[in-house]
Design an enzyme around this catalytic site. Structure first.
Site, mmCIF file in Angstrom:
data_model
loop_
_atom_site.group_PDB
_atom_site.id
_atom_site.type_symbol
_atom_site.label_atom_id
_atom_site.label_comp_id
_atom_site.label_asym_id
_atom_site.label_seq_id
_atom_site.Cartn_x
_atom_site.Cartn_y
_atom_site.Cartn_z
ATOM 1 N N ALA A 133 86.106 -105.549 38.536
ATOM 2 C CA ALA A 133 85.265 -104.546 38.886
ATOM 3 C C ALA A 133 85.502 -104.505 40.272
ATOM 4 O O ALA A 133 85.332 -105.380 41.191
ATOM 5 C CB ALA A 133 83.913 -104.792 38.541
ATOM 6 N N ASP A 170 80.217 -99.708 49.007
ATOM 7 C CA ASP A 170 80.824 -100.809 47.879
ATOM 8 C C ASP A 170 82.223 -101.130 47.808
ATOM 9 O O ASP A 170 82.876 -101.011 46.797
ATOM 10 C CB ASP A 170 80.136 -100.579 46.356
ATOM 11 C CG ASP A 170 80.192 -101.780 45.757
ATOM 12 O OD1 ASP A 170 80.449 -103.139 46.310
ATOM 13 O OD2 ASP A 170 79.984 -101.588 44.452
ATOM 14 N N HIS A 219 74.265 -99.286 45.557
ATOM 15 C CA HIS A 219 75.307 -98.531 44.653
ATOM 16 C C HIS A 219 74.646 -97.909 43.403
ATOM 17 O O HIS A 219 74.950 -98.123 42.413
ATOM 18 C CB HIS A 219 76.511 -99.190 44.419
ATOM 19 C CG HIS A 219 76.493 -100.703 43.880
ATOM 20 N ND1 HIS A 219 75.214 -100.967 42.962
ATOM 21 C CD2 HIS A 219 76.678 -101.773 44.435
ATOM 22 C CE1 HIS A 219 75.190 -102.285 42.749
ATOM 23 N NE2 HIS A 219 76.137 -102.987 43.743
ATOM 24 N N HIS A 259 90.607 -105.506 45.320
ATOM 25 C CA HIS A 259 91.252 -106.691 44.505
ATOM 26 C C HIS A 259 92.594 -106.417 44.491
ATOM 27 O O HIS A 259 93.254 -105.129 44.412
ATOM 28 C CB HIS A 259 90.799 -106.572 42.920
ATOM 29 C CG HIS A 259 89.131 -106.720 42.760
ATOM 30 N ND1 HIS A 259 88.580 -108.021 42.627
ATOM 31 C CD2 HIS A 259 88.194 -105.988 42.794
ATOM 32 C CE1 HIS A 259 87.412 -107.980 42.345
ATOM 33 N NE2 HIS A 259 86.980 -106.666 42.310
ATOM 34 N N LYS A 305 71.091 -110.668 49.860
ATOM 35 C CA LYS A 305 71.790 -109.939 48.546
ATOM 36 C C LYS A 305 71.259 -110.714 47.358
ATOM 37 O O LYS A 305 71.598 -112.004 47.437
ATOM 38 C CB LYS A 305 73.055 -109.615 48.972
ATOM 39 C CG LYS A 305 73.951 -109.060 47.760
ATOM 40 C CD LYS A 305 73.527 -107.581 47.812
ATOM 41 C CE LYS A 305 74.072 -106.699 46.401
ATOM 42 N NZ LYS A 305 75.533 -106.530 46.450
ATOM 43 N N HIS A 317 77.538 -101.106 52.863
ATOM 44 C CA HIS A 317 77.729 -102.144 51.756
ATOM 45 C C HIS A 317 79.351 -102.313 51.653
ATOM 46 O O HIS A 317 80.127 -101.249 51.159
ATOM 47 C CB HIS A 317 77.152 -101.321 50.344
ATOM 48 C CG HIS A 317 77.453 -102.590 49.443
ATOM 49 N ND1 HIS A 317 76.366 -102.630 48.508
ATOM 50 C CD2 HIS A 317 78.307 -102.977 48.752
ATOM 51 C CE1 HIS A 317 76.680 -103.370 47.376
ATOM 52 N NE2 HIS A 317 77.974 -103.653 47.677
ATOM 53 N N HIS A 366 71.637 -105.849 43.875
ATOM 54 C CA HIS A 366 72.440 -105.359 42.733
ATOM 55 C C HIS A 366 71.626 -105.046 41.599
ATOM 56 O O HIS A 366 71.184 -106.005 40.760
ATOM 57 C CB HIS A 366 73.624 -106.264 42.582
ATOM 58 C CG HIS A 366 74.457 -105.763 41.362
ATOM 59 N ND1 HIS A 366 75.672 -105.359 41.581
ATOM 60 C CD2 HIS A 366 74.282 -105.409 40.040
ATOM 61 C CE1 HIS A 366 76.343 -105.015 40.662
ATOM 62 N NE2 HIS A 366 75.374 -104.973 39.626
ATOM 63 N N HIS A 425 82.682 -105.084 51.026
ATOM 64 C CA HIS A 425 83.174 -106.316 50.548
ATOM 65 C C HIS A 425 84.437 -106.676 51.357
ATOM 66 O O HIS A 425 85.604 -105.876 51.265
ATOM 67 C CB HIS A 425 83.617 -106.253 49.045
ATOM 68 C CG HIS A 425 82.407 -106.347 48.266
ATOM 69 N ND1 HIS A 425 81.528 -107.432 47.692
ATOM 70 C CD2 HIS A 425 81.770 -105.225 47.699
ATOM 71 C CE1 HIS A 425 80.620 -106.863 47.036
ATOM 72 N NE2 HIS A 425 80.643 -105.636 47.137
ATOM 73 N N LEU A 426 84.410 -107.505 52.536
ATOM 74 C CA LEU A 426 85.671 -107.682 53.064
ATOM 75 C C LEU A 426 86.668 -108.819 52.641
ATOM 76 O O LEU A 426 87.863 -109.042 52.804
ATOM 77 C CB LEU A 426 85.032 -108.250 54.723
ATOM 78 C CG LEU A 426 84.896 -107.062 55.519
ATOM 79 C CD1 LEU A 426 84.586 -107.832 56.995
ATOM 80 C CD2 LEU A 426 85.597 -106.056 55.530
ATOM 81 N N ARG A 427 85.956 -109.664 51.748
ATOM 82 C CA ARG A 427 86.534 -110.774 51.139
ATOM 83 C C ARG A 427 87.106 -111.895 52.240
ATOM 84 O O ARG A 427 86.483 -111.674 53.175
ATOM 85 C CB ARG A 427 87.808 -110.256 50.308
ATOM 86 C CG ARG A 427 87.642 -109.148 49.680
ATOM 87 C CD ARG A 427 87.011 -109.639 48.263
ATOM 88 N NE ARG A 427 86.956 -108.245 47.195
ATOM 89 C CZ ARG A 427 86.172 -108.101 46.311
ATOM 90 N NH1 ARG A 427 84.944 -108.917 46.463
ATOM 91 N NH2 ARG A 427 86.155 -107.308 45.499
ATOM 92 N N ASN A 456 79.458 -112.235 48.342
ATOM 93 C CA ASN A 456 80.070 -112.508 46.924
ATOM 94 C C ASN A 456 81.525 -113.245 47.216
ATOM 95 O O ASN A 456 82.229 -112.779 46.578
ATOM 96 C CB ASN A 456 79.805 -111.931 45.887
ATOM 97 C CG ASN A 456 80.530 -110.477 46.037
ATOM 98 O OD1 ASN A 456 80.866 -110.087 47.239
ATOM 99 N ND2 ASN A 456 80.877 -109.761 45.136
HETATM 100 O O1 DOR Z 1 82.445 -102.942 41.555
HETATM 101 C C1 DOR Z 1 82.047 -103.989 42.152
HETATM 102 N N1 DOR Z 1 82.816 -104.756 42.541
HETATM 103 N N2 DOR Z 1 80.531 -103.961 42.075
HETATM 104 C C2 DOR Z 1 80.019 -104.889 42.577
HETATM 105 O O2 DOR Z 1 78.915 -104.944 42.745
HETATM 106 C C3 DOR Z 1 80.996 -106.057 43.388
HETATM 107 C C4 DOR Z 1 82.161 -105.781 43.536
HETATM 108 C C5 DOR Z 1 83.216 -106.760 43.843
HETATM 109 O O3 DOR Z 1 82.647 -107.592 44.888
HETATM 110 O O4 DOR Z 1 84.171 -106.641 43.320
HETATM 111 ZN ZN ZN Z 2 79.185 -104.657 46.360
#
Ligand code: DOR
Ligand code: ZN
Length: 339
Positions: A258, A242, A170, A246, A95, A11, A132, A13-15, A39
């Protein structure tokens, strides 16, 4: 010295854009396989967006690492496009984000019952479903969202589509641990930060934006349930960081995003945690065997070694796009991969 299989993270997030460059290169250092999340600011809701994202990643290069893609499940996916994309090996799992549960989830699902046609495609093609697991309702306590999801949505999905292989992502509560243990066709990922933190470290003293994530970090007793599940070696529980970078200006402002960015120190933290609990022999299960087993994937069994370095100095941030990414690290210790 600790010797383990090269880990998998199910799990991540590469963005996109400048962050993608950093996060992908960081992941390449640590993992043999990652499952990446859809996402994006423009979520992956059709094959065109999916192909575009695949190309962005290919341009940077992924070396020997196996990258598994997910798609963002919602009504925008035409059934045909979803099925064709899977059959053409463009993605590995779907997802589901409840609407407004977390980062970039405004296109998430309001009423999961309206997705039945999509769930039928998942079941028919044996496409794994990553959840999620939080119910978002205006008057529910945010700390209760996961627990409410189990009875309200998850039971419904499992009753109506019993053959879908589910990953509850998560997990943060004893309730989720128990649910996963007691039910068939479901496994769960656990993050490093939910394993190592609790409401005291997150907000018991000064509030720590760098630990703000969804689902919210829970109290010590839930934390202990997660630790027990991870340390048990039970094949239903495995690593999904996860890791969610950011830019610092988005974390440290009046509306904190988050997400905890844990890719850099995640494996080191887990080695220290399993080692301090005298459970190093279970670490491969949590980091490689269980997750790959859950998804019926083979993996490279060559062992790599880590050594604990002396005089460790924590580098808490990395420069990115005229700003910073903040790294998560729990211990004042570092396990370095031997080259
Ligand atoms: O804290 C989180 N950040 N939980 C998530 O489910 C998504 C993730 C994000 O993409 O920033
Ligand atoms: Zn996530």
């Amino acid at each position: 010295m600790v010797s383990i299989f090269r880990p998998s993270d199910f799990h991540v997030h590469l963005r996109e854009g400048p962050i993608l460059n950093h996060s992908l290169n960081e992941n390449l250092k640590h993992f043999q396989r990652i499952l990446i999340m859809p996402n994006l600011s423009n979520p992956i809701t059709n094959s065109k967006i999916l192909l575009n994202y695949r190309n962005q990643i290919e341009e940077i290069g992924s070396n020997q690492m196996d990258i598994l893609f997910t798609v963002y499940l919602n009504d925008d996916w035409s059934i045909k496009d979803l099925e064709n994309s899977y059959q053409n090996n463009l993605f590995f799992a779907a997802k589901l984000y409840p609407k407004n549960a977390t980062t970039n989830s405004t296109s998430g699902v309001g009423d999961i019952r309206k997705l039945s046609k999509h769930f039928e495609i998942l079941e028919k093609n044996s496409i794994p479903l990553c959840l999620h697991g939080e119910t978002i309702a205006p008057f529910d306590d945010p700390f209760e969202r996961e627990k409410i999801f189990l009875n309200k949505e998850l039971v419904w999905i499992q009753n109506n589509f019993p053959n879908i292989k589910i990953t509850l992502e998560h997990i943060t509560t004893k309730d989720a641990v128990d649910y996963v243990k007691e039910n068939k066709n479901i496994g769960a990922t656990i993050t490093v930060h939910h394993l190592l933190e609790n409401t005291n470290s997150f907000l018991g003293d000064l509030l720590k934006p760098e630990l703000f994530c969804k689902p919210l970090i829970k109290n010590r007793s839930h934390q202990l349930s997660l630790q027990k599940a991870a340390l048990s070696g039970n094949k239903k529980f495995f690593f999904g960081s996860d890791s969610a970078p950011h830019l610092s200006k988005k974390k440290f402002n009046s509306q904190c995003c988050a997400g905890v960015y844990s890719s850099k120190y995640g494996v080191s933290n887990l080695i220290e945690f399993f080692s301090s609990n005298n459970k190093l022999k279970v670490l491969d299960k949590f980091l490689s065997i269980n997750g790959n087993g859950h998804y019926s994937l083979d993996f490279n069994k060559k062992k790599i070694t880590y050594k604990k370095i002396k005089n460790f100095k924590f580098v808490s941030k990395t420069r990115c796009n005229q700003d910073y990414l903040i790294h998560y690290n729990h211990y004042n210790a570092f396990w370095l991969l031997n080259k």
